[in-house]
Write an enzyme that holds these catalytic residues in place. Sequence first.
Site, short mmCIF file in Angstrom:
data_model
loop_
_atom_site.label_atom_id
_atom_site.label_comp_id
_atom_site.label_asym_id
_atom_site.label_seq_id
_atom_site.Cartn_x
_atom_site.Cartn_y
_atom_site.Cartn_z
N HIS A 221 -9.86 1.57 0.14
CA HIS A 221 -8.41 1.39 0.16
C HIS A 221 -8.00 0.84 -1.20
O HIS A 221 -8.31 -0.30 -1.52
CB HIS A 221 -8.01 0.46 1.29
CG HIS A 221 -6.52 0.43 1.52
ND1 HIS A 221 -5.63 1.16 0.75
CD2 HIS A 221 -5.76 -0.21 2.44
CE1 HIS A 221 -4.40 0.95 1.18
NE2 HIS A 221 -4.45 0.13 2.21
N HIS B 288 -3.10 7.78 6.13
CA HIS B 288 -3.29 6.48 5.49
C HIS B 288 -4.68 5.96 5.89
O HIS B 288 -5.45 5.54 5.05
CB HIS B 288 -2.17 5.53 5.89
CG HIS B 288 -2.21 4.23 5.15
ND1 HIS B 288 -2.22 4.17 3.78
CD2 HIS B 288 -2.25 2.94 5.58
CE1 HIS B 288 -2.26 2.90 3.39
NE2 HIS B 288 -2.29 2.14 4.46
N CYS C 141 0.80 -1.23 0.00
CA CYS C 141 0.00 0.00 0.00
C CYS C 141 0.84 1.28 0.00
O CYS C 141 0.28 2.38 -0.01
CB CYS C 141 -0.95 -0.03 1.18
SG CYS C 141 -1.73 -1.65 1.32
#
Lengths: 96, 272, 406
Positions: free
Chosen positions: C329, C295, C165
């Site tokens: 996400h 995040h 990620c």
Amino acid sequence: MSVPNTATPPVDPALMREVAQHIVAALNLDLPAEDIDPDAPLYGEGLGLDSIDILEIALVLSKHYGLQLRSDDANNHVIFRSLRNLAAYVGEKRTR
Amino acid sequence: MNQAIRAALTARVAGIGVLGPGLADWVQARAILRGEQTYVAQPCVLPVPQILPPAERRRATAVIKLTLATGLEAVAAAGLKAAELATVFTSSGGDGRNCHEICAALASSDRLISPTRFHNSVHNAASGYWGIATGAMAPSAVLCAFDASFAAGLLEAMVQVAVTSAPVLLLAYDTDYPEPLHRVRPIPDSFGVALALSPTAGDLARLAVDPAAAFTAEPATRMDDAALEALRLAIPAARALPLLRALALGAPGGLVLDHLPGQQLALELSPC
Amino acid sequence: MSLALPPLRVARYTTTSCLGVGLVSHVEALREARSGLAPCRFDTVELPTWVGEVAGLEALRLPEQFADFDCRNNRLAELALQQDGYAEAVEEAMLRYGRERIGLFLGTSTSGILQTELAYRDRDAQGALPAGFHYANTHNTFSLAAYVRARFGLRGPVSITSSACSSSAKVFGTAQRMIAAGLVDCALVGGVDSLCLTTLYGFNSLELLSSAPCRPFDAARSGLSLGEAAAFALLERAPTQTTADAALLLGVGESSDAYHMSSPHPDGLGARLAMEQALRQAGLRPEDIDYINLHGTATPSNDAAEGRAVGALFGAGVACSSTKGAIGHTLGAAGGIEAVLSLLALREGLLPGSPGTAALDPAIAEVAPLDYLLSPRAGEPRRVLSNSFGFGGTNCSLVLARGDAR
């Protein structure tokens, strides 16, 4: 739901051995299945398993015995306390 | 454009680690590449990484074993501290066996996949385990450029050495692909190479890339030995072999490493 | 002596996600605090979860000569490249700098793996994959860069960063180094990740999927919602003088947790190192940052660790939010799209809110009294930080600024 919560629930020794074999294979443990102390803690001390291992065991037992195990089950501290408790739970809930 | 910026990118090779079919470590590879020992292709044996904590050791896949073996060998040879080193990991596609197991499970009726396999499936798995094993909190680049992965990783590592003026550990690695993936990606075995590169230390050789002419249309340098040439072509990380041979021989001069068609990496080797 | 990392100008950028195609739809969605998440109907997936799916990818086709690259991920890349004059800007840059002097550094986590997942369903009686299956140009992690390279005819340095990620945040660092080292004059960076079964069932196996739209930094957060997105930026050396409307990359910070594969360090030590490094490179102090795009995956452990790290470094009152309640996400594309949303915050004077979040988790507020934005707020941010952290303990933070705020 009735979760065995006595220290030594009744459990079929053959099933307990089988569950131990599943754990050893799934986690690539470097010890024979028969060396797992049925009453030692699975998590942390004892076998030294962590949260990923518990998920892995839940997956393997769910697949093999056709039951539902999730790591957020409120009774997990009992179910995963020891091999004996886990095998007793499998014995009670298995659908295959 | 500023003159200093266009100066050649240079790095010294301070340590090497190798593991592949018939190549147990750099000492053996060096003897083979110097022609002092005959190359015999044998299945690559991946050691169990004792450096990992028990839980991670149980979960270690081939790419993790391979990179820990080669990386630690290179770091030890260079006399560097792994915990302080920035790293560049580069692989042509990651762990084929793990990928096969996941895709097979996803094609099954219950689609339940192993959480351990899933967290091992990320391309940066080897980098993550390296950090856990060595305690390195330094930056870690994790690259892929298919068959060009070694050259792309080497270029990134040399750029990092130039930009940061600090040593960098390059780890290039590939492992075998099982069927049915093997038919479309026929990587037969594991091969890993690690180079500890440093701006100032290291006496194995000095590498240089001209930033104004990093690529060339010249074909990649080949291996004279047929078995080693076959290995170079069979496993993308083994595209490093011509560089390893030049390092083993201490041979100065130009070298072309396989990158992309018509766009190969031009490298200059000189003694320190 | 190390080479100075010059500030870079973000000459052009674009993004495509479940919020829409191109920048305009994203600005509108941010203003309206709209979420693009919907109950998962992707492929044949039967999971009680919400996803941020990009509409219309099934019908999209790549240009004929690139048919071998056809897969969901490259279709999403192509759709995004066509927006906001991005492809035209790349072509102009090729004329100005030469195709050998433009770097191509993209991030993805799963690339076109969906093609292999589908091919495994279609294995024949001997277990072989179907004949039309094309591994290198679809499934392989490099496929995305190979497609974009072929589409434009680029011939400079090229690589995919695949560090879960943090992937498409870290490519900004690669570009910065390559430009500093004199290998390229310009870089095409970004990230593309698309929905697939591996990540849906994988995060499900880790019990990290929320059954409702994700709620970043909320006490009731129960996991993430997956999304898919593409984001691209074109970077070049910034002129010495830039005006307010220019967008700059001032700093990149990278670190590793060295802790665990799928859990962040509980105090967010690695995250903190990345943020500190980004600030140091930008020559800024924490109080110079006007907004942080967190995040904020909405998993219990990520948000707790990130909250701690941000609180420890920035103290009370820093305006921040996670935009994952809007887009989900997007994994390997998250760093790229969140950099673009941060650039839009600078350009539009708009601090994004956090769709799905009802209140900042009191347990986080206790250790880190953040100014967590539940809804969008008008402002004049001059410098922003964007955080991206991933599996394997890989962290990257970017500092982006207006041209008058170096």
